[in-house]
Scaffold this motif. Structure first.
Motif, PDB file in Angstrom:
ATOM      1  N   GLN B  33       0.857  -1.182   0.000  1.00  0.00           N
ATOM      2  CA  GLN B  33       0.000   0.000   0.000  1.00  0.00           C
ATOM      3  C   GLN B  33       0.894   1.232   0.000  1.00  0.00           C
ATOM      4  O   GLN B  33       1.874   1.287   0.747  1.00  0.00           O
ATOM      5  CB  GLN B  33      -0.908  -0.005   1.241  1.00  0.00           C
ATOM      6  N   ASP B  34       0.571   2.192  -0.836  1.00  0.00           N
ATOM      7  CA  ASP B  34       1.358   3.424  -0.934  1.00  0.00           C
ATOM      8  C   ASP B  34       2.849   3.124  -1.081  1.00  0.00           C
ATOM      9  O   ASP B  34       3.701   3.779  -0.479  1.00  0.00           O
ATOM     10  CB  ASP B  34       1.099   4.326   0.274  1.00  0.00           C
ATOM     11  N   GLY B  35       3.136   2.098  -1.867  1.00  0.00           N
ATOM     12  CA  GLY B  35       4.522   1.831  -2.235  1.00  0.00           C
ATOM     13  C   GLY B  35       5.306   0.971  -1.266  1.00  0.00           C
ATOM     14  O   GLY B  35       6.416   0.557  -1.561  1.00  0.00           O
ATOM     15  N   ASP B  36       4.768   0.714  -0.072  1.00  0.00           N
ATOM     16  CA  ASP B  36       5.531  -0.076   0.891  1.00  0.00           C
ATOM     17  C   ASP B  36       4.749  -1.339   1.260  1.00  0.00           C
ATOM     18  O   ASP B  36       3.537  -1.406   1.059  1.00  0.00           O
ATOM     19  CB  ASP B  36       5.827   0.763   2.148  1.00  0.00           C
ATOM     20  N   VAL B  37       5.456  -2.317   1.808  1.00  0.00           N
ATOM     21  CA  VAL B  37       4.790  -3.560   2.200  1.00  0.00           C
ATOM     22  C   VAL B  37       4.379  -3.471   3.670  1.00  0.00           C
ATOM     23  O   VAL B  37       5.178  -3.079   4.522  1.00  0.00           O
ATOM     24  CB  VAL B  37       5.729  -4.770   1.992  1.00  0.00           C
ATOM     25  N   LEU B  38       3.152  -3.816   3.931  1.00  0.00           N
ATOM     26  CA  LEU B  38       2.594  -3.717   5.281  1.00  0.00           C
ATOM     27  C   LEU B  38       1.796  -4.968   5.583  1.00  0.00           C
ATOM     28  O   LEU B  38       1.314  -5.628   4.677  1.00  0.00           O
ATOM     29  CB  LEU B  38       1.587  -2.563   5.349  1.00  0.00           C
ATOM     30  N   TYR B  39       1.615  -5.271   6.871  1.00  0.00           N
ATOM     31  CA  TYR B  39       0.651  -6.298   7.244  1.00  0.00           C
ATOM     32  C   TYR B  39      -0.714  -5.632   7.386  1.00  0.00           C
ATOM     33  O   TYR B  39      -0.860  -4.652   8.114  1.00  0.00           O
ATOM     34  CB  TYR B  39       1.022  -6.932   8.581  1.00  0.00           C
ATOM     35  N   LEU B  40      -1.700  -6.182   6.671  1.00  0.00           N
ATOM     36  CA  LEU B  40      -3.055  -5.632   6.743  1.00  0.00           C
ATOM     37  C   LEU B  40      -4.060  -6.776   6.707  1.00  0.00           C
ATOM     38  O   LEU B  40      -3.735  -7.862   6.213  1.00  0.00           O
ATOM     39  CB  LEU B  40      -3.311  -4.700   5.553  1.00  0.00           C
ATOM     40  N   ASN B  54      11.128  -8.171   4.459  1.00  0.00           N
ATOM     41  CA  ASN B  54      10.236  -8.096   5.609  1.00  0.00           C
ATOM     42  C   ASN B  54       9.573  -6.718   5.695  1.00  0.00           C
ATOM     43  O   ASN B  54      10.244  -5.713   5.496  1.00  0.00           O
ATOM     44  CB  ASN B  54      11.059  -8.366   6.871  1.00  0.00           C
ATOM     45  N   PRO B  55       8.279  -6.645   6.016  1.00  0.00           N
ATOM     46  CA  PRO B  55       7.677  -5.323   6.245  1.00  0.00           C
ATOM     47  C   PRO B  55       8.417  -4.591   7.364  1.00  0.00           C
ATOM     48  O   PRO B  55       8.916  -5.230   8.292  1.00  0.00           O
ATOM     49  CB  PRO B  55       6.248  -5.651   6.670  1.00  0.00           C
ATOM     50  N   LEU B  56       8.496  -3.263   7.252  1.00  0.00           N
ATOM     51  CA  LEU B  56       9.226  -2.506   8.274  1.00  0.00           C
ATOM     52  C   LEU B  56       8.503  -2.591   9.619  1.00  0.00           C
ATOM     53  O   LEU B  56       9.125  -2.791  10.660  1.00  0.00           O
ATOM     54  CB  LEU B  56       9.375  -1.051   7.822  1.00  0.00           C
ATOM     55  N   THR B  57       7.185  -2.422   9.599  1.00  0.00           N
ATOM     56  CA  THR B  57       6.460  -2.523  10.870  1.00  0.00           C
ATOM     57  C   THR B  57       6.229  -4.000  11.190  1.00  0.00           C
ATOM     58  O   THR B  57       5.600  -4.702  10.416  1.00  0.00           O
ATOM     59  CB  THR B  57       5.116  -1.777  10.787  1.00  0.00           C
ATOM     60  N   ASP B 325      17.458  -0.071   9.815  1.00  0.00           N
ATOM     61  CA  ASP B 325      16.655   0.521   8.730  1.00  0.00           C
ATOM     62  C   ASP B 325      15.996   1.813   9.174  1.00  0.00           C
ATOM     63  O   ASP B 325      15.898   2.764   8.409  1.00  0.00           O
ATOM     64  CB  ASP B 325      15.517  -0.442   8.329  1.00  0.00           C
TER      65      ASP B 325
END
Ligand code: SF4
Ligand code: SF4
Ligand code: SF4
Lengths: 678, 344
Positions: B33-40, B54-57, B325
């Motif tokens: 989403q919005d260019g980055d990988v996230l858990y949703l 790996n997602p940053l969050t 990071d």
């Protein structure tokens, strides 16, 4: 869980992150690695920028003063009262007896609507905002020197400068995500950092030269540096000849400022002046970074002109990683200026003195346009105290903490016939209002902010507003309608369409384009224009760059036997402006829960005070009790106080003396005395 | 546990997750989403990102959210009536795509959270969540899980474990619950054969050789003699006190508790806290045992790489590299620690 991308509401760096939303509440912040400024990183304010949103103190209903107290009212009652009272004052005392304070915290769209409200509905140019208090001198000075009063280069370019001259900016605390570019340039690319600042700050550890000048002597040291550059043949003759004018006159003046003479004025050793000159002038790309240490003086405009002189004399403008880079303090102080929340210009810095411009806006808005320049922030307060200004409409500003000489501000605001304050919390200023209107915070609305590098970015709605709070643009247009002016927008984007039409530098900036590009930097005159990361490439906006011969003038108030200390005020990392949001954020307020004053150990000894002991600070304006923070980072006979704290309000003490051109007050220097208290 | 392994076609993963979501599970997936990988939370038609770094969050946010409601209270007569906040997790949750390092991070947090007291808010979410882990094919620039023994493969503590072996995912079963999940959507699973198993081993081998960073863990014992190493000061001088390295760390578990009162109602919330923040150890009178940033810097590293190990027998760092990071001033954990312990 949902994640909504948005733009940070704090400093002008313009970081972006996701707000994490659960069950209609923002519960956290998640960084985004692809955003060009933040790159997955944030400062402590960004990491906690969700905390104030659901604070119990949020305003949820309009308030009206009845029998001395503010009591809840319906929107209809409150808005009718605002409209009727303003109309009454306008009819009785004229349009110019009303003033409007717009807001560097609100969106571009809201600032545009507010300045339209002042000009088309009230019929006055009395519209200003707190840019007056931070970078009015930048806007005035750089417009005179270059033709455009904004940061000349982009944030990322700093990483590739080989010399960075930082003065009057505690960059790590005030613009953390810009400061990190400087640290990277130094560690990873071998850049040299020159720091000119009276105090030791975190950046000092990374500087090859740290010159500590006496506060208020900026023009002198810059003239001294230019004296050396000219005498040692380090000037860029070609650039001076082809791109600038006024050099000879400036040179004549600067010849007087020998390093030895400058040492006497500034206390910077003559050899250090020489060293600064050589280091800066020999760089192939040198960038000047400054902030309020330069601007908040009665000589603020002179200081800015001096920075511009220094960049031009070495040809350090109009190229990547060079330039004169004022760091704007608030998230949208650049945008509030761009959109014309200033007493002399419409959006895009189109002058109210220009008949053609007035005609254009008059036709677009179907109203007569006032031509007389309006009052600035401090002038409005003075006019109120003199009884000339009778009504004031404040949106998202808090002069009762942010303006100099608070007793005088209070006197002015209390004298008003009618004060309406629109905000998200009951601020110190709102406490004095006749009507208080509850507004939406950045997490609840859509719009755009323009960061310090002129990048226009999106703010996206993440959650519903508490209670009956409404977006600022919606409230202002409702008041306009109730005053008989047809102002109707369906959305913030709707307003942007009008901005595009009336503002040449924003014409190509649409929501769709900024969504796709992580924003666009103005000037962006057409829909296919890529935006402008650095200004003045082959030609200055005004044609030729203009040198100014600027003689040194001392500050308005100098120390004497009664007030032997120089008091300087400023900001810190964990708090923001008047603390309206950060002091209601648990994490940030815990970091720094109370105000303080920095003083040198020798001075503390002399008055018998130790670290953390209470002290009373007094100036000709007033007296404040706060806590001593004893540190040898500050020179003897100097005091420093952050202005975020209502319990120890630094602006009870500051001097409201103004720069004659930019009308910015002298927050950085006044004379004070300090004593221990039992 | 069942030895049997399976494969799922890459093209089927979205439909498989869609089916699981229909079975009353909250399914969390990595997505862009919005260019980055996230858990949703998974929604129909959502692109599930399979070959991502790996997602940053980290998935910590689903067990220990940045803000979590603990107790609601209400004025009643002269006193208050309190009510334990209902956990937002009233149905089972499936966490798909969680990386081995992050599974190890949850194992770290489990230790203090079921030590003297059970932290029911956290443990309930743990118990209700199925771990559908996935091994990494592309370690990030700052990853060093292999040095910490926390990747790139995972031995246990998963319900199902996926490995991307080209056009399909190889699936190992870790628990009965994992197996039950397969049984709810058997049409998507084929039994894996020897060739597939070989492909998996080869993949893991290949990944093991891809790490750019290695922490010299054999020398970590030297830390106890390095308390006065000047490098700590060098790091502290650079640090801008953002707290990001704490917040983003999948195994940092410190929290603060605050009460918020709205008229007659109130909530007690907890929120992420961090040892890099000055207020973390400041006492009521203002005295602070870790006043200087260098003390806080040391606390973070020593807790990660020595104290936690002294107490629980494993390091509190899983080598995910996120603290590097997210550090605005690029304080690289591996580089600095290696420098301090004289490592490679
Ligand atoms: S550096 Fe500025 S814009 Fe970025 S997170 Fe901090 S306050 Fe927000
Ligand atoms: S300390 Fe850093 S590398 Fe280790 S687990 Fe935490 S974020 Fe990952
Ligand atoms: S992320 Fe870096 S700058 Fe931020 S607190 Fe940690 S070490 Fe300091």
């Amino acid at each position: 869980m949902e994640k909504v991308i948005t733009t940070c509401p704090y400093c002008g760096s313009g970081c972006s992150y996701f707000l994490c939303v659960e069950d209609g509440k923002v519960i956290g912040v998640a960084p985004n690695r692809v955003h060009p400024i933040s790159k997955g990183r944030l400062c402590v304010k960004g990491w906690n920028a969700h905390e104030f949103v659901h604070h119990p103190g949020r305003l949820t209903k309009p308030l009206i003063r009845k029998g001395g107290n503010l009591v809840e009212a319906s929107w209809d009652e409150a808005l009718d009262m605002v409209a009727n009272r303003l109309k009454g004052i306008k009819e009785k005392s004229g349009s110019d007896s009303i003033g409007v304070l717009s807001s560097a915290k609100c969106t571009n769209e809201e600032n545009f609507v507010m300045m339209k409200f002042a000009r088309a509905v009230i019929g006055t140019n009395n519209v200003d905002h707190c840019a007056r208090l931070c970078h009015a001198s930048t806007v005035a000075g750089l417009a005179r020197a270059f033709g455009s009063g904004a940061m000349t280069n982009s944030i990322d370019e700093l990483e590739h400068a080989d010399v960075i001259l930082v003065t009057g900016s505690n960059t790590i605390e005030q613009h953390p995500l810009i400061a990190v570019r400087i640290l990277k340039a130094v560690r990873d690319h071998g850049a040299k950092l020159i720091l000119v600042d009276p105090r030791s700050i975190q950046l000092s550890k990374f500087a090859v030269i740290h010159a500590k000048h006496k506060p208020g002597t900026d023009v002198a040291w810059i003239n001294g540096v230019m004296n050396v550059i000219i005498n040692e043949g380090l000037a860029d003759e070609e650039f001076i000849k082809t791109r600038t004018e006024g050099f000879e006159e400036m040179k004549k003046l600067v010849m007087d400022y020998t390093p030895e003479k400058v040492e006497e004025i500034t206390t910077i050793p003559a050899d250090t002046i020489r060293e600064i000159a050589r280091t800066y002038a020999r760089a192939s790309a040198a960038s000047i970074v400054y902030s309020m240490g330069i601007t908040q003086h009665t000589t603020g405009t002179d200081n800015v002109l001096s920075c511009a002189n220094l960049a031009m004399i070495t040809g350090n403008v109009g190229k990547p990683s060079t330039g004169v880079n004022p760091l704007r303090g608030q998230n949208n102080v650049q945008g509030a200026c761009d959109l014309g929340a200033l007493p002399v210009v419409y959006s895009g810095y189109q002058s109210v003195a220009d008949e053609n411009v007035r005609k254009k806006f008059s036709e677009a808005w179907g109203a007569e346009m006032p031509s007389a320049p309006g009052l600035t922030v401090v002038e409005m307060v003075n006019a109120a105290a003199d009884g000339k200004l009778k009504g004031l409409y404040i949106m998202g500003e808090n002069p009762m903490l942010s303006d100099p000489d608070l007793s005088h501000v209070k006197e002015g605001l209390e004298k008003l016939e009618f004060l309406v304050v629109q905000d998200i919390f009951l601020t110190e200023t709102a406490e004095l209002a006749d009507v208080v209107l509850p507004a939406e915070s950045y997490a609840e609305k859509t719009g755009t902010f323009t960061n310090t590098e002129r990048r226009v970015q999106l703010v996206n709605k993440a959650v519903e507003a508490p209670g009956e709070a409404r977006p600022d643009w919606d409230i202002v247009s409702d008041v306009a309608r109730r005053m008989g002016y047809d102002m109707k927008y369906n959305s913030a984007e709707d307003i942007m369409t009008e901005i595009n039409k009336l503002t040449p530098s924003y014409t190509g900036i649409t929501y769709q384009r900024i969504r796709e590009n992580w924003g666009l930097a103005w000037p962006c005159p057409t829909l296919d224009h890529p935006g402008t990361p650095y200004l003045h490439k082959d030609k200055f906006t005004r044609g030729l760059g203009s040198f100014h011969a600027v003689p040194f003038k001392p500050p308005a108030e100098e120390t004497d036997d009664e007030y032997p200390f120089i008091l300087s005020t400023g900001r810190m990392l964990e708090h923001f402006h008047t603390g309206t949001m950060t002091r209601r954020s648990d994490t940030l307020d815990r970091e720094v829960p109370k105000g303080f004053i920095e003083m040198n150990p020798k001075d503390a000894d002399a008055i018998g005070v130790r670290n953390n002991w209470p002290v009373r600070v007094t100036t000709r304006r007033g007296s404040v009790v706060t806590t001593a923070r004893v540190t040898d980072g500050i020179p003897e006979k100097m005091l420093f106080m952050p202005f975020h704290f209502r319990e120890a309000a630094a602006n009870m003490l500051t001097n409201p003396a103004l720069d004659p051109i930019a009308k910015i007050p002298e927050f950085k220097v006044c004379a004070a005395t300090v004593e221990g208290v039992q | 546990m069942a030895e049997k392994a399976y494969t799922v076609k890459l093209g089927d993963v979205s439909r498989l997750l869609g089916k699981i979501a229909k079975e009353k599970y909250d399914v969390i997936v990595p997505t862009t989403q919005d260019g980055d990988v996230l858990y949703l939370p998974f929604k129909d038609g959502m692109g599930v990102v399979m070959d991502h770094g790996n997602p940053l969050t980290p998935p910590k946010e689903f067990f220990l959210p940045q803000t979590d409601e603990l107790v609601k209270y209400k004025k009643e007569g002269k006193g208050f009536k309190a009510e334990v906040a209902k956990s937002s997790l009233d149905c089972k949750r499936v966490l798909f795509g969680i990386r081995p390092c992050d599974v190890h991070a949850l194992m770290c947090i489990d230790l203090p959270f079921k030590d003297t007291y059970d932290d029911s808010y956290y443990l309930q979410k743990r118990a209700n969540t199925l771990i559908l882990a996935m091994t990494c094919n592309e370690p990030g620039d700052n990853c060093f899980c292999a040095s910490m023994g926390c990747g790139p493969d995972l031995d246990d503590n998963y319900d199902l474990l996926f490995t991307n072996i080209g056009d399909m995912l190889y699936v190992k079963v870790g628990t009965d619950e994992g197996k039950n999940l397969i049984d709810t959507a058997p049409e998507f699973f084929d039994e894996a054969d020897k060739k597939d198993a070989k492909a998996r081993s080869a993949k893991i081998k290949e990944v093991e050789n891809k790490f750019k960073r290695k922490l010299d863990t054999k020398k970590l014992g030297r830390l106890k003699d390095k308390f006065d190493d000047p490098t700590w000061q060098e790091m502290a001088d650079r640090c801008i006190k953002c707290g990001g390295c704490n917040y983003i760390c999948p195994s940092c578990y410190c929290f603060n508790v605050v009460d918020r009162t709205y008229g007659d109602d109130g909530v007690r919330e907890r929120s992420w806290d961090g040892c890099m923040l000055e207020g973390f150890t400041r006492m009521a009178g203002g005295a602070n045992p870790r006043q200087a940033n260098v003390e806080r810097m040391k606390q973070r590293y020593y807790h990660k790489l020595q104290y936690f190990n002294d107490r629980y027998g494993r390091h509190l760092c899983v080598g995910c590299g996120r603290c590097t990071d997210v550090c605005p001033v690029e304080i690289n954990m591996v580089d600095y620690v290696n420098k301090i312990i004289g490592g490679a």
